[in-house]
Design a protein around this motif. Structure first.
Motif, PDB file in Angstrom:
ATOM      1  N   THR A  53       1.631   3.913  -3.453  1.00  0.00           N
ATOM      2  CA  THR A  53       0.813   5.283  -2.679  1.00  0.00           C
ATOM      3  C   THR A  53       2.092   6.572  -3.117  1.00  0.00           C
ATOM      4  OG1 THR A  53      -0.596   4.262  -0.899  1.00  0.00           O
ATOM      5  CG2 THR A  53       0.015   7.409  -0.845  1.00  0.00           C
ATOM      6  N   TRP A  61      -5.305   4.390  -8.331  1.00  0.00           N
ATOM      7  CA  TRP A  61      -4.749   4.223  -6.567  1.00  0.00           C
ATOM      8  C   TRP A  61      -6.391   3.657  -6.486  1.00  0.00           C
ATOM      9  CZ3 TRP A  61      -7.004   5.384  -1.666  1.00  0.00           C
ATOM     10  CH2 TRP A  61      -6.127   4.955  -0.937  1.00  0.00           C
ATOM     11  N   VAL A  73       0.735  -1.244   0.008  1.00  0.00           N
ATOM     12  CA  VAL A  73      -0.015   0.362   0.288  1.00  0.00           C
ATOM     13  C   VAL A  73       0.866   0.504  -0.066  1.00  0.00           C
ATOM     14  CG1 VAL A  73      -1.863   1.282   1.960  1.00  0.00           C
ATOM     15  CG2 VAL A  73      -2.445  -1.092   0.792  1.00  0.00           C
ATOM     16  N   ALA A  74       2.006   1.480   0.519  1.00  0.00           N
ATOM     17  CA  ALA A  74       3.230   2.124   0.635  1.00  0.00           C
ATOM     18  C   ALA A  74       3.506   2.724  -0.305  1.00  0.00           C
ATOM     19  CB  ALA A  74       4.008   2.215   2.052  1.00  0.00           C
ATOM     20  N   MET A 118      -5.418  -0.046  -4.385  1.00  0.00           N
ATOM     21  CA  MET A 118      -5.647  -1.092  -2.813  1.00  0.00           C
ATOM     22  C   MET A 118      -6.808  -1.685  -2.994  1.00  0.00           C
ATOM     23  SD  MET A 118      -4.284   1.059  -1.422  1.00  0.00           S
ATOM     24  CE  MET A 118      -3.089   1.924  -2.538  1.00  0.00           C
ATOM     25  N   ILE A 123       2.280   6.509  -7.572  1.00  0.00           N
ATOM     26  CA  ILE A 123       1.826   7.476  -8.058  1.00  0.00           C
ATOM     27  C   ILE A 123       1.516   8.868  -7.184  1.00  0.00           C
ATOM     28  CG2 ILE A 123      -1.318   7.786  -7.636  1.00  0.00           C
ATOM     29  CD1 ILE A 123      -2.125   4.178  -7.758  1.00  0.00           C
ATOM     30  N   ALA A 124       1.956   8.942  -6.389  1.00  0.00           N
ATOM     31  CA  ALA A 124       2.339  10.243  -5.776  1.00  0.00           C
ATOM     32  C   ALA A 124       4.081  11.214  -6.427  1.00  0.00           C
ATOM     33  CB  ALA A 124       3.220  10.824  -4.430  1.00  0.00           C
ATOM     34  N   TRP A 163      -5.915   9.580 -11.361  1.00  0.00           N
ATOM     35  CA  TRP A 163      -5.081   9.577 -10.603  1.00  0.00           C
ATOM     36  C   TRP A 163      -5.629   8.862  -9.100  1.00  0.00           C
ATOM     37  CZ3 TRP A 163      -5.325  10.730  -5.455  1.00  0.00           C
ATOM     38  CH2 TRP A 163      -3.508  11.100  -4.962  1.00  0.00           C
TER      39      TRP A 163
END
Length: 79
Positions: A10, A43, A6-7, A47, A13-14, A39
């Protein structure tokens, strides 16, 4: 392991968003809105797939929707 994925997703994508955001002209508000929506959907899909990797693909949905139609057409064509 899952929270690490997950991290990682994230963060990935960031970084992609931070790289692309300045390239979109500030006057193009609809394009920026579309970018944010796509976006966020990407995400969210990531998830869902991290927490439920056995989720059926889009072809299963198409089969489920059209299976009754195909049975009906085969029944009519066979007469």
């Amino acid at each position: 392991m899952t929270w690490g994925m997950v991290a990682g997703l994230t963060a990935l994508i960031a970084v992609m968003a931070l790289y692309e955001w300045p390239k979109i002209d500030a006057a193009l508000k609809k394009e920026r809105a579309a970018f944010v929506v796509l976006w966020a959907l990407g995400w969210l899909l990531g998830m869902v797939l991290i927490f439920n990797p056995d989720l059926p693909g889009p072809s299963h949905l198409i089969d489920w929707v059209f299976h009754p139609v195909v049975r009906h057409i085969e029944r009519i064509g066979g007469s």
